[in-house]
Design an enzyme around this catalytic site. Sequence first.
Site, PDB file in Angstrom:
ATOM      1  CE  LYS A  69      44.249 -47.962  65.115  1.00 13.66           C
ATOM      2  NZ  LYS A  69      43.251 -47.162  64.463  1.00 13.66           N
ATOM      3  CB  SER A 114      42.579 -50.457  61.976  1.00 14.15           C
ATOM      4  OG  SER A 114      42.846 -48.848  63.048  1.00 14.15           O
ATOM      5  CB  SER A 159      39.653 -48.598  64.208  1.00 14.06           C
ATOM      6  OG  SER A 159      40.137 -48.880  62.736  1.00 14.06           O
TER       7      SER A 159
HETATM    8  N1  GLN Z   1      37.827 -50.800  59.669  1.00  6.26           N
HETATM    9  C1  GLN Z   1      37.637 -49.639  58.933  1.00  6.26           C
HETATM   10  C2  GLN Z   1      38.703 -48.371  57.718  1.00  6.26           C
HETATM   11  O1  GLN Z   1      38.864 -50.079  56.942  1.00  6.26           O
HETATM   12  C3  GLN Z   1      37.629 -47.855  60.162  1.00  6.26           C
HETATM   13  C4  GLN Z   1      38.770 -48.399  60.006  1.00  6.26           C
HETATM   14  C5  GLN Z   1      39.194 -47.299  61.199  1.00  6.26           C
HETATM   15  O2  GLN Z   1      37.980 -46.499  62.817  1.00  6.26           O
HETATM   16  N2  GLN Z   1      40.568 -46.522  61.491  1.00  6.26           N
HETATM   17  O3  GLN Z   1      38.375 -47.775  56.878  1.00  6.26           O
END
Ligand code: GLN
Length: 473
Positions: A77, A152, A176
């Site tokens: 990532k 994400s 994420s």
């Molecule tokens: N979808 C969640 C957010 O938008 C989780 C993001 C993540 O785990 N980085 O914050």
Amino acid sequence: MDLTTLTIKKAHDHLIKGDFSVRELTQAYLENIEKKNKNLNAYLEVFDDCLDQADEADKRLKNEKDNFMLGVPMAFKDNMLIKGRNVSAGSKILEGYKATYDAGVIKKLKEAGTILLGRTNMDEFAMGTSTENSAYGVTKNPHDLSRVPGGSSGGSAAALAANLTLGALGSDTGGSVRQPASFCGVVGFKPSYGRVSRSGLIAMASSLDQISPFAKTVEDAEIIYNIIKGKDPQDSTSLDIKDEIYKSKSKMKIGVPFHFINEGTEQAVLDNFNQSIKKMQDLGHEVIPITIPNIKYSLAVYYIIVPAEVSSNLARFDGVKYGLHKDGQDLLADYLLTRGEGFGKEVRRRIMLGTYVLSSGYYDAYYGKANQVKNLLKADFRKTFEEVNFVMTPTSPTVAFKIGEKASDPLALYLADIFTVPANITGLPSISIPSGFALTDGKKLPLGLQFTAPFLAESSLFEIAKQFEKLNG
Ligand code: GLN
């Protein structure tokens, strides 16, 4: 033999036997990337030295037969620093910025001789659930190109699911890694908070962030984890703790908070979850309905703590120290122009929310209160684990949704994390394992099952996940 459909374990066995070389293995992935990445947009960059890395690994093979990550191609990532490489965090604001050191996990994997294939797409600064918030275009779900891969860490999940890598890393702040794993049909594992160094991870919400592996099997996730875990002097929150000993019991108690699951979860997900319950019972485990009183506040707590920490962590992107710089009439104008242009909508939304909940007069009402509820939730889970060994839920309340379907509705996107966020708030280890498919619009879309275990009980989590995987396999 198709070299891109193996597991890490199997690839390792073949490499050791000399059935193929690391160079051949790496080449197979590079060819797949060449063929498929244009459509998927999973990778933002594929490194130019992959085959050189492979040749180095090939030289080591003879003497390092027990090194499971040696010669394993992996994707990252794009919020982990790799020395000398660009890093974007999915944002325009880091344009042109090159990392000056290796993240803790990268250092360990390089030492092990892992092949670093490239950087994968992500929601900007890891804020999102669909990878639609990337400044570099959406990543597509390999199971249905009209759908999101989750987020994400969507690029890493899609790359693995499409056989464009053998393993991947993401970061899990609210789900994420687990949620995209569920949408793409792979394993996603979030270790306990502090188990893996976050040195060199571009911070989103520091009290929740955890670097986490994606893999095709639970065993592979464990192999990656065993290399990246452990104390790192560069991250003061990393823990120096030996693994707890898992006392294997043939009959485990698995708690299910039905009160939290049945509302707002898609029927296909519920049906699949009920089958999973049945499978766990067939294995001889006891499935027990439990109540976790404060779990319903998880998302509310999360969306106060996260913006608060985001607003503080992202203050450093001011156009002076990193990447993009826009010239205004004075320093303040530079800041405003750079940040206004460099940050996308969701990031700006969270910075504003975070600044608000931290502002004097509101701090106690929002941030202070959220932290109190966080402690209540931790206490709830401690109590829960006096009665049961694991908590089991679906990973996501829906299958992968269509690109654009929820893009203009932040609340709908926030709800996608409803089952994953509690493990981040409480710091607990949690894993998503493929649990089958739902037939939607003629396409087979993957579903995931999530187990959460007591703090530091990673090995028991792997054990139960493997049992389920075997049965589901
Ligand atoms: N979808 C969640 C957010 O938008 C989780 C993001 C993540 O785990 N980085 O914050």
